[in-house]
Write a protein that holds these residues in place. Sequence first.
Motif, mmCIF file in Angstrom:
data_model
loop_
_atom_site.group_PDB
_atom_site.id
_atom_site.type_symbol
_atom_site.label_atom_id
_atom_site.label_comp_id
_atom_site.label_asym_id
_atom_site.label_seq_id
_atom_site.Cartn_x
_atom_site.Cartn_y
_atom_site.Cartn_z
ATOM 1 N N TYR A 9 0.849 -1.181 0.000
ATOM 2 C CA TYR A 9 0.000 0.000 0.000
ATOM 3 C C TYR A 9 0.889 1.236 0.000
ATOM 4 O O TYR A 9 1.899 1.269 0.687
ATOM 5 N N ASP A 10 0.531 2.231 -0.775
ATOM 6 C CA ASP A 10 1.181 3.537 -0.705
ATOM 7 C C ASP A 10 0.264 4.431 0.118
ATOM 8 O O ASP A 10 -0.895 4.629 -0.248
ATOM 9 N N VAL A 19 -1.590 6.158 10.272
ATOM 10 C CA VAL A 19 -1.752 5.645 8.920
ATOM 11 C C VAL A 19 -3.000 4.776 8.926
ATOM 12 O O VAL A 19 -3.159 3.920 9.784
ATOM 13 N N GLU A 20 -3.888 5.012 7.968
ATOM 14 C CA GLU A 20 -5.115 4.216 7.877
ATOM 15 C C GLU A 20 -5.129 3.455 6.558
ATOM 16 O O GLU A 20 -4.857 4.019 5.499
ATOM 17 N N LEU A 21 -5.436 2.164 6.634
ATOM 18 C CA LEU A 21 -5.506 1.315 5.454
ATOM 19 C C LEU A 21 -6.779 0.480 5.506
ATOM 20 O O LEU A 21 -7.207 0.071 6.569
ATOM 21 N N VAL A 32 0.328 -8.996 10.485
ATOM 22 C CA VAL A 32 1.642 -8.436 10.785
ATOM 23 C C VAL A 32 1.877 -7.319 9.777
ATOM 24 O O VAL A 32 1.662 -7.505 8.581
ATOM 25 N N VAL A 33 2.336 -6.172 10.251
ATOM 26 C CA VAL A 33 2.546 -5.011 9.390
ATOM 27 C C VAL A 33 4.013 -4.590 9.483
ATOM 28 O O VAL A 33 4.546 -4.420 10.572
ATOM 29 N N PHE A 34 4.670 -4.447 8.320
ATOM 30 C CA PHE A 34 6.020 -3.909 8.230
ATOM 31 C C PHE A 34 5.909 -2.516 7.629
ATOM 32 O O PHE A 34 5.242 -2.339 6.616
ATOM 33 N N VAL A 35 6.569 -1.547 8.221
ATOM 34 C CA VAL A 35 6.480 -0.172 7.733
ATOM 35 C C VAL A 35 7.885 0.325 7.403
ATOM 36 O O VAL A 35 8.792 0.248 8.226
ATOM 37 N N ILE A 36 8.054 0.817 6.167
ATOM 38 C CA ILE A 36 9.301 1.451 5.761
ATOM 39 C C ILE A 36 8.965 2.769 5.076
ATOM 40 O O ILE A 36 7.888 2.918 4.500
ATOM 41 N N GLU A 37 9.887 3.699 5.137
ATOM 42 C CA GLU A 37 9.674 4.974 4.462
ATOM 43 C C GLU A 37 10.015 4.811 2.988
ATOM 44 O O GLU A 37 11.034 4.213 2.632
ATOM 45 N N ALA A 38 9.166 5.322 2.140
ATOM 46 C CA ALA A 38 9.378 5.230 0.695
ATOM 47 C C ALA A 38 10.520 6.144 0.281
ATOM 48 O O ALA A 38 10.716 7.223 0.844
ATOM 49 N N ALA A 39 11.272 5.717 -0.734
ATOM 50 C CA ALA A 39 12.367 6.520 -1.265
ATOM 51 C C ALA A 39 11.800 7.717 -2.016
ATOM 52 O O ALA A 39 10.738 7.634 -2.629
ATOM 53 N N ASN A 40 12.509 8.820 -1.987
ATOM 54 C CA ASN A 40 12.072 10.021 -2.692
ATOM 55 C C ASN A 40 12.288 9.898 -4.195
ATOM 56 O O ASN A 40 11.555 10.453 -4.985
#
Length: 69
Positions: A9-10, A19-21, A32-40
Motif C-alpha cells: 500500500y502507498d 496511517v489508515e488502510l 503483521v505489518v512492516f512499515v518502511i519509508e518510501a524513497a524520494n
Amino acid sequence: MTPHTALKYDAKVKQDGRVELQVPFPEGAHIVVFVIEAANDVFDDLLSAAQSSLDFWNNPYDDEDWNYA
C-alpha cells in the motif's frame, strides 16, 4: 508453513503519525505489518538492484573461465 501473499500500500502519514488502510481481511484477523519509508527518487530501487548484482561478476571462478576463453 503456508505461503503468504504480500500486499503493498502507498499511504501518507496523517496527523499524530497515524496511517489508515483498508485491508481485505475479516474483522478481528491477526495481521503483521512492516512499515518502511518510501524513497524520494523513483529510481532508487533500480539503482540499488543494479549495484547489488555486480558482485555476481566479481568472482575468481568466473575470471578463470572467461579471461582465457
